[in-house]
Design a protein around this motif. Structure first.
Motif, PDB file in Angstrom:
ATOM      1  N   ASP A   1       0.871  -1.163   0.000  1.00 26.26           N
ATOM      2  CA  ASP A   1       0.000   0.000   0.000  1.00 26.26           C
ATOM      3  C   ASP A   1       0.921   1.230   0.000  1.00 26.26           C
ATOM      4  O   ASP A   1       2.102   1.118   0.345  1.00 26.26           O
ATOM      5  CB  ASP A   1      -0.881  -0.032   1.255  1.00 26.26           C
ATOM      6  CG  ASP A   1      -1.701   1.219   1.396  1.00 26.26           C
ATOM      7  OD1 ASP A   1      -2.440   1.559   0.455  1.00 26.26           O
ATOM      8  OD2 ASP A   1      -1.600   1.880   2.449  1.00 26.26           O
ATOM      9  N   PRO A  53     -10.451   3.775   3.355  1.00 31.47           N
ATOM     10  CA  PRO A  53     -11.426   3.471   2.303  1.00 31.47           C
ATOM     11  C   PRO A  53     -11.383   4.511   1.179  1.00 31.47           C
ATOM     12  O   PRO A  53     -10.932   5.639   1.402  1.00 31.47           O
ATOM     13  CB  PRO A  53     -12.771   3.552   3.040  1.00 31.47           C
ATOM     14  CG  PRO A  53     -12.449   3.459   4.488  1.00 31.47           C
ATOM     15  CD  PRO A  53     -11.073   4.024   4.656  1.00 31.47           C
ATOM     16  N   THR A  82      -5.657   2.678  -3.101  1.00 26.24           N
ATOM     17  CA  THR A  82      -7.005   3.165  -3.433  1.00 26.24           C
ATOM     18  C   THR A  82      -6.963   4.622  -3.904  1.00 26.24           C
ATOM     19  O   THR A  82      -8.001   5.251  -4.085  1.00 26.24           O
ATOM     20  CB  THR A  82      -7.964   3.055  -2.220  1.00 26.24           C
ATOM     21  OG1 THR A  82      -7.392   3.735  -1.114  1.00 26.24           O
ATOM     22  CG2 THR A  82      -8.235   1.624  -1.849  1.00 26.24           C
ATOM     23  N   LYS A  98      -9.593  -2.210  -3.121  1.00 26.14           N
ATOM     24  CA  LYS A  98      -9.478  -2.881  -1.824  1.00 26.14           C
ATOM     25  C   LYS A  98     -10.632  -2.421  -0.940  1.00 26.14           C
ATOM     26  O   LYS A  98     -11.008  -1.270  -1.021  1.00 26.14           O
ATOM     27  CB  LYS A  98      -8.148  -2.500  -1.144  1.00 26.14           C
ATOM     28  CG  LYS A  98      -6.923  -2.929  -1.887  1.00 26.14           C
ATOM     29  CD  LYS A  98      -5.617  -2.514  -1.170  1.00 26.14           C
ATOM     30  CE  LYS A  98      -5.415  -1.022  -1.130  1.00 26.14           C
ATOM     31  NZ  LYS A  98      -4.104  -0.625  -0.564  1.00 26.14           N
ATOM     32  N   PRO A  99     -11.237  -3.295  -0.121  1.00 25.92           N
ATOM     33  CA  PRO A  99     -10.780  -4.624   0.285  1.00 25.92           C
ATOM     34  C   PRO A  99     -11.084  -5.752  -0.684  1.00 25.92           C
ATOM     35  O   PRO A  99     -10.793  -6.905  -0.395  1.00 25.92           O
ATOM     36  CB  PRO A  99     -11.524  -4.843   1.607  1.00 25.92           C
ATOM     37  CG  PRO A  99     -12.792  -4.065   1.459  1.00 25.92           C
ATOM     38  CD  PRO A  99     -12.418  -2.851   0.660  1.00 25.92           C
ATOM     39  N   ASN A 133      -3.693  -0.768   6.823  1.00 23.78           N
ATOM     40  CA  ASN A 133      -5.123  -0.645   7.017  1.00 23.78           C
ATOM     41  C   ASN A 133      -5.821  -1.984   6.864  1.00 23.78           C
ATOM     42  O   ASN A 133      -5.316  -2.867   6.165  1.00 23.78           O
ATOM     43  CB  ASN A 133      -5.658   0.322   5.953  1.00 23.78           C
ATOM     44  CG  ASN A 133      -6.645   1.303   6.532  1.00 23.78           C
ATOM     45  OD1 ASN A 133      -7.746   0.911   6.923  1.00 23.78           O
ATOM     46  ND2 ASN A 133      -6.258   2.552   6.610  1.00 23.78           N
ATOM     47  N   SER A 134      -6.999  -2.107   7.435  1.00 28.01           N
ATOM     48  CA  SER A 134      -7.764  -3.356   7.313  1.00 28.01           C
ATOM     49  C   SER A 134      -8.004  -3.711   5.846  1.00 28.01           C
ATOM     50  O   SER A 134      -7.974  -4.888   5.476  1.00 28.01           O
ATOM     51  CB  SER A 134      -9.100  -3.231   8.045  1.00 28.01           C
ATOM     52  OG  SER A 134      -9.877  -2.189   7.492  1.00 28.01           O
ATOM     53  N   HIS A 135      -8.215  -2.696   5.001  1.00 25.88           N
ATOM     54  CA  HIS A 135      -8.480  -2.944   3.581  1.00 25.88           C
ATOM     55  C   HIS A 135      -7.320  -3.697   2.912  1.00 25.88           C
ATOM     56  O   HIS A 135      -7.540  -4.521   2.034  1.00 25.88           O
ATOM     57  CB  HIS A 135      -8.689  -1.610   2.841  1.00 25.88           C
ATOM     58  CG  HIS A 135     -10.013  -0.994   3.110  1.00 25.88           C
ATOM     59  ND1 HIS A 135     -10.397  -0.620   4.375  1.00 25.88           N
ATOM     60  CD2 HIS A 135     -11.049  -0.677   2.288  1.00 25.88           C
ATOM     61  CE1 HIS A 135     -11.619  -0.109   4.318  1.00 25.88           C
ATOM     62  NE2 HIS A 135     -12.035  -0.129   3.071  1.00 25.88           N
ATOM     63  N   ASP A 136      -6.106  -3.372   3.337  1.00 21.37           N
ATOM     64  CA  ASP A 136      -4.925  -4.005   2.738  1.00 21.37           C
ATOM     65  C   ASP A 136      -4.852  -5.483   3.109  1.00 21.37           C
ATOM     66  O   ASP A 136      -4.603  -6.350   2.269  1.00 21.37           O
ATOM     67  CB  ASP A 136      -3.649  -3.301   3.215  1.00 21.37           C
ATOM     68  CG  ASP A 136      -3.688  -1.815   2.943  1.00 21.37           C
ATOM     69  OD1 ASP A 136      -4.051  -1.439   1.821  1.00 21.37           O
ATOM     70  OD2 ASP A 136      -3.366  -1.026   3.857  1.00 21.37           O
ATOM     71  N   GLU A 187      -7.319  -7.427   4.284  1.00 21.18           N
ATOM     72  CA  GLU A 187      -8.465  -8.178   3.757  1.00 21.18           C
ATOM     73  C   GLU A 187      -8.315  -8.459   2.264  1.00 21.18           C
ATOM     74  O   GLU A 187      -8.614  -9.561   1.798  1.00 21.18           O
ATOM     75  CB  GLU A 187      -9.762  -7.399   4.022  1.00 21.18           C
ATOM     76  CG  GLU A 187     -10.172  -7.421   5.494  1.00 21.18           C
ATOM     77  CD  GLU A 187     -11.272  -6.416   5.804  1.00 21.18           C
ATOM     78  OE1 GLU A 187     -11.968  -5.968   4.858  1.00 21.18           O
ATOM     79  OE2 GLU A 187     -11.428  -6.065   6.986  1.00 21.18           O
ATOM     80  N   SER A 188      -7.850  -7.464   1.517  1.00 16.70           N
ATOM     81  CA  SER A 188      -7.658  -7.644   0.080  1.00 16.70           C
ATOM     82  C   SER A 188      -6.643  -8.747  -0.191  1.00 16.70           C
ATOM     83  O   SER A 188      -6.854  -9.621  -1.030  1.00 16.70           O
ATOM     84  CB  SER A 188      -7.197  -6.324  -0.543  1.00 16.70           C
ATOM     85  OG  SER A 188      -6.992  -6.457  -1.918  1.00 16.70           O
TER      86      SER A 188
END
Length: 212
Positions: free
Chosen positions: A9, A48, A106, A138-139, A164-167, A169-170
């Motif tokens: 990221d 996000p 993102t 992402k996610p 981040n959580s998005h990273d 989870e993706s």
């Protein structure tokens, strides 16, 4: 299989844009629209895509809010952005040793390129996947899968690194190994709850993980 491909990221992982992001949200929400968000609330918007955040705040003014945010973000960008400690040294070693490295973000391409140029990181990456390159950011796993395709990489030798959580989870949805960074603005503990494969307390920890 050992790791040969590392996807990063950008914001909050390689470059420190945290205060820029907070300033841009504060300018947009509190100053421009006279809303009353605290710093703690604004920190939660870091990660996000902007469209998701502003849709939750005011679905009727999403495009307008994004425009106000981006204008402020670009005008103030160079005053805030810097590289996190030991990032360049780590990337230098990874490049020397022949690892494939990419960015999965993102952000839109224009601001990604600007961040890389300001921080001197523009020549390190073999692929850069931005918001402009995918239908599902992402996610969703799509950006990670696209980056692997660009690099002829396979999931079991790929690592996704993020703050981040998005990273996380993706990466998990794409079937790759994941690493959280302890300097995450939202805190190391929150990332640990997502069970990343690794946690980096310092970017140089990555070298040990990949066997350098």
């Amino acid at each position: 299989m050992s790791i040969r491909t590392i996807l990063f990221d950008l914001d909050g992982t390689l470059i420190d844009t945290n205060e820029l992001i907070i300033a841009s949200f504060t300018h947009t929400l509190n100053n421009h629209y006279n809303l009353d968000y605290t710093r703690e609330q604004i920190i939660e918007f870091n990660g996000p895509p902007l469209i998701d955040t502003f849709k939750n705040i005011d679905p009727d003014r999403v495009d307008e809010m994004i425009e106000v945010y981006r204008k402020h973000n670009l005008s103030e960008h160079d005053n805030y952005v810097k590289v996190f400690p030991n990032v360049k040294e780590t990337l230098d070693i990874l490049k020397e040793r022949g690892f494939k490295i990419g960015i999965v973000t993102t952000k839109m391409t224009e601001s990604v390129n600007r961040g890389l140029k300001v921080t001197g990181l523009q020549d390190y990456f073999d692929t850069i996947v931005t918001l402009d390159d995918v239908a599902h950011p992402k996610p969703n796993p799509e950006p990670v899968i696209k980056a692997m395709k660009d690099l002829d990489a396979v999931a079991n030798s790929t690592l996704m690194v993020g703050d981040n959580s998005h990273d996380i989870e993706s990466g998990q949805c794409a079937g790759v190994k994941t690493a959280g960074v302890a300097w995450s603005f939202k805190g190391k503990e929150r990332l640990l709850r997502l069970n990343p494969t690794y946690m980096l307390d310092d970017m140089r920890d990555l070298l040990q993980i990949v066997g350098v």
